[in-house]
Design a protein around this motif. Structure first.
Motif, short mmCIF file in Angstrom:
data_model
loop_
_atom_site.label_atom_id
_atom_site.label_comp_id
_atom_site.label_asym_id
_atom_site.label_seq_id
_atom_site.Cartn_x
_atom_site.Cartn_y
_atom_site.Cartn_z
N ASP A 112 0.82 -1.21 0.00
CA ASP A 112 0.00 0.00 0.00
C ASP A 112 0.85 1.27 0.00
N GLU A 113 2.01 1.19 0.64
CA GLU A 113 2.91 2.35 0.68
C GLU A 113 3.89 2.36 -0.49
N GLN A 114 3.61 1.53 -1.48
CA GLN A 114 4.33 1.51 -2.75
C GLN A 114 5.81 1.20 -2.62
N VAL A 115 6.14 0.31 -1.70
CA VAL A 115 7.51 -0.19 -1.61
C VAL A 115 7.73 -1.08 -2.84
N PRO A 116 8.86 -0.96 -3.51
CA PRO A 116 9.11 -1.77 -4.70
C PRO A 116 9.00 -3.28 -4.41
N ALA A 117 8.40 -4.00 -5.35
CA ALA A 117 8.12 -5.43 -5.17
C ALA A 117 9.35 -6.25 -4.75
N PRO A 118 10.52 -6.05 -5.36
CA PRO A 118 11.67 -6.87 -4.91
C PRO A 118 12.02 -6.65 -3.43
N LEU A 119 11.82 -5.44 -2.96
CA LEU A 119 12.10 -5.14 -1.55
C LEU A 119 11.00 -5.71 -0.66
N VAL A 120 9.75 -5.64 -1.10
CA VAL A 120 8.65 -6.25 -0.35
C VAL A 120 8.93 -7.74 -0.17
N ASP A 121 9.34 -8.41 -1.23
CA ASP A 121 9.62 -9.86 -1.16
C ASP A 121 10.68 -10.15 -0.09
N ARG A 122 11.75 -9.40 -0.10
CA ARG A 122 12.83 -9.60 0.88
C ARG A 122 12.34 -9.34 2.30
N LEU A 123 11.63 -8.24 2.47
CA LEU A 123 11.18 -7.87 3.81
C LEU A 123 10.16 -8.86 4.35
N VAL A 124 9.21 -9.29 3.54
CA VAL A 124 8.22 -10.26 4.00
C VAL A 124 8.90 -11.57 4.37
N HIS A 125 9.87 -11.99 3.60
CA HIS A 125 10.63 -13.20 3.91
C HIS A 125 11.33 -13.07 5.27
N THR A 126 11.99 -11.94 5.48
CA THR A 126 12.68 -11.69 6.74
C THR A 126 11.70 -11.60 7.90
N PHE A 127 10.62 -10.85 7.70
CA PHE A 127 9.62 -10.69 8.76
C PHE A 127 8.99 -12.03 9.14
N PHE A 128 8.80 -12.92 8.16
CA PHE A 128 8.22 -14.22 8.48
C PHE A 128 9.14 -14.97 9.46
N GLY A 129 10.44 -14.95 9.20
CA GLY A 129 11.38 -15.64 10.10
C GLY A 129 11.34 -15.08 11.50
N VAL A 130 11.30 -13.76 11.61
CA VAL A 130 11.24 -13.12 12.94
C VAL A 130 9.91 -13.44 13.61
N ALA A 131 8.81 -13.31 12.86
CA ALA A 131 7.49 -13.58 13.43
C ALA A 131 7.36 -15.04 13.87
N ASP A 132 7.95 -15.94 13.12
CA ASP A 132 7.90 -17.35 13.49
C ASP A 132 8.67 -17.58 14.79
N TRP A 133 9.76 -16.87 14.98
CA TRP A 133 10.55 -16.98 16.20
C TRP A 133 9.77 -16.45 17.42
N MET A 134 8.83 -15.55 17.21
CA MET A 134 8.04 -14.98 18.29
C MET A 134 6.95 -15.93 18.81
N ARG A 135 6.64 -16.98 18.03
CA ARG A 135 5.56 -17.90 18.46
C ARG A 135 5.87 -18.48 19.84
N ASN A 136 4.83 -18.51 20.68
CA ASN A 136 5.01 -19.05 22.03
C ASN A 136 3.86 -19.97 22.41
N ARG A 137 3.06 -20.35 21.43
CA ARG A 137 1.98 -21.33 21.67
C ARG A 137 1.64 -22.00 20.35
N GLU A 138 0.94 -23.11 20.44
CA GLU A 138 0.48 -23.82 19.24
C GLU A 138 -0.72 -23.10 18.65
N GLY A 139 -0.98 -23.33 17.40
CA GLY A 139 -2.19 -22.82 16.74
C GLY A 139 -2.10 -21.43 16.26
#
Length: 139
Positions: A112-139
């Motif tokens: 929505d903030e018009q970040v270039p697609a190649p950068l969005v791909d990299r950031l979403v990939h990185t954010f997924f790894g960090v967000a996955d590390w934050m999990r502290n319960r199942e489901g």
């Protein structure tokens, strides 16, 4: 011998992510759009529920954190010290639903903030790894 294959399009690394994203104004706009989407979109309802009645403090803290994370001023560290992300998120129930909603919401904010697609791909990939590390319960 093994070889690592790049999975993303190259982008200009002569500038920081902070600069690529528009500096303070650009990072603030991404964070604001992220929390606006969380408030507006039903498909982020579980994520929104974890944040309590007001998003004001969360908006500021994420902005301060991402400023430094993206190579700009270390606003979060200057206020609170080391982010200790996992430890600071332990009080909040974070499972795969919250992880996936966080990443999807941030991905939409970046687009929505018009970040270039190649950068969005990299950031979403990185954010997924960090967000996955934050999990502290199942489901």
């Amino acid at each position: 011998m093994s070889r690592v294959q790049p999975i993303f399009e190259p982008y200009d690394t002569s500038r920081s992510l902070y600069e690529h994203l528009g500096g303070e104004a650009g990072v603030r706009a991404i964070v604001d759009r992220f929390y606006d989407l969380m408030e507006l979109e039903e498909d982020f309802s579980e994520l929104r529920a974890v944040h309590g009645p007001s998003l004001d403090e969360a908006r500021d803290k994420l902005f301060w954190f991402l400023s430094g994370y993206f190579g700009g001023p270390d606003l979060y560290i200057s206020r609170f010290g080391h982010p200790r992300l996992r430890a600071r998120h332990l009080p909040f129930p974070i499972g795969t639903v919250e992880r996936d909603q966080w990443v999807a919401c941030m991905g939409r904010a970046l687009v929505d903030e018009q970040v270039p697609a190649p950068l969005v791909d990299r950031l979403v990939h990185t954010f997924f790894g960090v967000a996955d590390w934050m999990r502290n319960r199942e489901g």
